[in-house]
Design a protein around this motif. Structure first.
Motif, PDB file in Angstrom:
ATOM      1  N   LYS A 127       7.839   3.660  -1.106  1.00 55.32           N
ATOM      2  CA  LYS A 127       7.316   2.724  -0.111  1.00 55.32           C
ATOM      3  C   LYS A 127       7.975   2.963   1.237  1.00 55.32           C
ATOM      4  O   LYS A 127       7.310   2.952   2.285  1.00 55.32           O
ATOM      5  CB  LYS A 127       7.575   1.283  -0.569  1.00 55.32           C
ATOM      6  CG  LYS A 127       7.011   0.245   0.353  1.00 55.32           C
ATOM      7  CD  LYS A 127       7.254  -1.153  -0.181  1.00 55.32           C
ATOM      8  CE  LYS A 127       6.709  -2.196   0.763  1.00 55.32           C
ATOM      9  NZ  LYS A 127       6.950  -3.553   0.261  1.00 55.32           N
ATOM     10  N   SER A 128       9.262   3.211   1.251  1.00 61.62           N
ATOM     11  CA  SER A 128       9.989   3.459   2.482  1.00 61.62           C
ATOM     12  C   SER A 128       9.496   4.727   3.175  1.00 61.62           C
ATOM     13  O   SER A 128       9.330   4.755   4.397  1.00 61.62           O
ATOM     14  CB  SER A 128      11.482   3.559   2.170  1.00 61.62           C
ATOM     15  OG  SER A 128      12.220   3.719   3.336  1.00 61.62           O
TER      16      SER A 128
ATOM     17  N   SER B  61       6.477   6.037   2.919  1.00 59.54           N
ATOM     18  CA  SER B  61       5.140   5.782   3.469  1.00 59.54           C
ATOM     19  C   SER B  61       5.208   4.918   4.723  1.00 59.54           C
ATOM     20  O   SER B  61       4.458   5.150   5.679  1.00 59.54           O
ATOM     21  CB  SER B  61       4.239   5.133   2.419  1.00 59.54           C
ATOM     22  OG  SER B  61       4.616   3.799   2.190  1.00 59.54           O
ATOM     23  N   GLU B  62       6.110   3.955   4.754  1.00 57.71           N
ATOM     24  CA  GLU B  62       6.266   3.137   5.962  1.00 57.71           C
ATOM     25  C   GLU B  62       6.779   3.971   7.128  1.00 57.71           C
ATOM     26  O   GLU B  62       6.342   3.803   8.266  1.00 57.71           O
ATOM     27  CB  GLU B  62       7.212   1.966   5.685  1.00 57.71           C
ATOM     28  CG  GLU B  62       6.614   0.904   4.792  1.00 57.71           C
ATOM     29  CD  GLU B  62       7.624  -0.144   4.360  1.00 57.71           C
ATOM     30  OE1 GLU B  62       8.829   0.022   4.630  1.00 57.71           O
ATOM     31  OE2 GLU B  62       7.187  -1.133   3.741  1.00 57.71           O
TER      32      GLU B  62
ATOM     33  N   TYR C 260       4.731   2.177  -6.222  1.00 59.43           N
ATOM     34  CA  TYR C 260       4.842   2.033  -4.779  1.00 59.43           C
ATOM     35  C   TYR C 260       5.914   0.988  -4.489  1.00 59.43           C
ATOM     36  O   TYR C 260       5.646  -0.187  -4.266  1.00 59.43           O
ATOM     37  CB  TYR C 260       3.487   1.612  -4.197  1.00 59.43           C
ATOM     38  CG  TYR C 260       3.460   1.595  -2.697  1.00 59.43           C
ATOM     39  CD1 TYR C 260       3.347   2.772  -1.984  1.00 59.43           C
ATOM     40  CD2 TYR C 260       3.554   0.404  -2.001  1.00 59.43           C
ATOM     41  CE1 TYR C 260       3.316   2.770  -0.605  1.00 59.43           C
ATOM     42  CE2 TYR C 260       3.524   0.385  -0.622  1.00 59.43           C
ATOM     43  CZ  TYR C 260       3.411   1.567   0.063  1.00 59.43           C
ATOM     44  OH  TYR C 260       3.390   1.555   1.433  1.00 59.43           O
ATOM     45  N   HIS C 261       7.169   1.443  -4.539  1.00 60.52           N
ATOM     46  CA  HIS C 261       8.303   0.541  -4.397  1.00 60.52           C
ATOM     47  C   HIS C 261       9.526   1.363  -4.042  1.00 60.52           C
ATOM     48  O   HIS C 261       9.622   2.534  -4.413  1.00 60.52           O
ATOM     49  CB  HIS C 261       8.525  -0.195  -5.733  1.00 60.52           C
ATOM     50  CG  HIS C 261       9.608  -1.203  -5.689  1.00 60.52           C
ATOM     51  ND1 HIS C 261      10.907  -0.908  -6.036  1.00 60.52           N
ATOM     52  CD2 HIS C 261       9.614  -2.500  -5.341  1.00 60.52           C
ATOM     53  CE1 HIS C 261      11.647  -2.000  -5.901  1.00 60.52           C
ATOM     54  NE2 HIS C 261      10.881  -2.970  -5.470  1.00 60.52           N
TER      55      HIS C 261
ATOM     56  N   THR D 296      16.922   4.780   0.574  1.00 59.38           N
ATOM     57  CA  THR D 296      15.684   4.285   1.184  1.00 59.38           C
ATOM     58  C   THR D 296      15.658   4.579   2.678  1.00 59.38           C
ATOM     59  O   THR D 296      14.600   4.873   3.233  1.00 59.38           O
ATOM     60  CB  THR D 296      15.501   2.774   0.936  1.00 59.38           C
ATOM     61  OG1 THR D 296      16.666   2.074   1.369  1.00 59.38           O
ATOM     62  CG2 THR D 296      15.244   2.491  -0.522  1.00 59.38           C
TER      63      THR D 296
ATOM     64  N   ARG E 144       1.253   9.156  -4.346  1.00 59.49           N
ATOM     65  CA  ARG E 144       2.585   8.659  -4.671  1.00 59.49           C
ATOM     66  C   ARG E 144       3.226   9.432  -5.811  1.00 59.49           C
ATOM     67  O   ARG E 144       4.379   9.168  -6.176  1.00 59.49           O
ATOM     68  CB  ARG E 144       2.532   7.169  -4.988  1.00 59.49           C
ATOM     69  CG  ARG E 144       1.637   6.812  -6.125  1.00 59.49           C
ATOM     70  CD  ARG E 144       1.455   5.308  -6.263  1.00 59.49           C
ATOM     71  NE  ARG E 144       0.433   5.005  -7.245  1.00 59.49           N
ATOM     72  CZ  ARG E 144       0.632   4.906  -8.537  1.00 59.49           C
ATOM     73  NH1 ARG E 144       1.840   5.076  -9.017  1.00 59.49           N
ATOM     74  NH2 ARG E 144      -0.353   4.643  -9.355  1.00 59.49           N
TER      75      ARG E 144
END
Length: 121
Positions: free
Chosen positions: A108-109, A111-112, A103-104, A72, A98
């Motif tokens: 998610k990491s 995209s952040e 989205y996990h 991650t 995605r």
């Protein structure tokens, strides 16, 4: 005859369903994510022209994982690097694709990391 993995078939159906709804333009290209067991890949794609505008992955020569060596953490670093490359190409707004994954976790990491790098989506 080779057996197909049901997870692969289900993900392919999700990808087709998502791609019917979103397309990347030159003003707002698509940020596409693909992940394997070891690596994560991100591309910024203009679907109208059919061109990849920027790409980054954990196997890229310029990639160097920082203090956080987890998957991650590497995904977040890829997100920040793809945002940096997008800024260099003059891209600020993207549509997040995605790739059929939830989205996990690593998605998610990434995209952040891209948001922290300055991309808007």
């Amino acid at each position: 005859m080779a057996k197909t993995n049901p997870r692969t078939v289900a993900r392919a159906k999700r990808v087709r369903r998502i791609r019917k709804k979103i397309t990347g333009t030159s003003e707002r290209p698509r940020l596409r994510v693909f992940k394997s067991n070891k690596h994560i890949y991100a591309q910024i794609i203009d679907d109208v022209a059919g061109r990849t505008l920027a790409a980054m992955s954990t196997i890229d020569k310029e990639f160097a994982v920082g203090e956080d060596a987890s998957k991650t953490g590497a995904a977040k670093a890829v997100g920040m690097k793809i945002a940096e490359r997008a800024k260099a190409a003059g891209i600020e707004d993207v549509i997040f694709d995605r790739g059929g994954y939830i989205y996990h976790g690593r998605v998610k990491s990434l995209s952040e990391g891209a948001r922290e790098g300055g991309l808007k989506f």
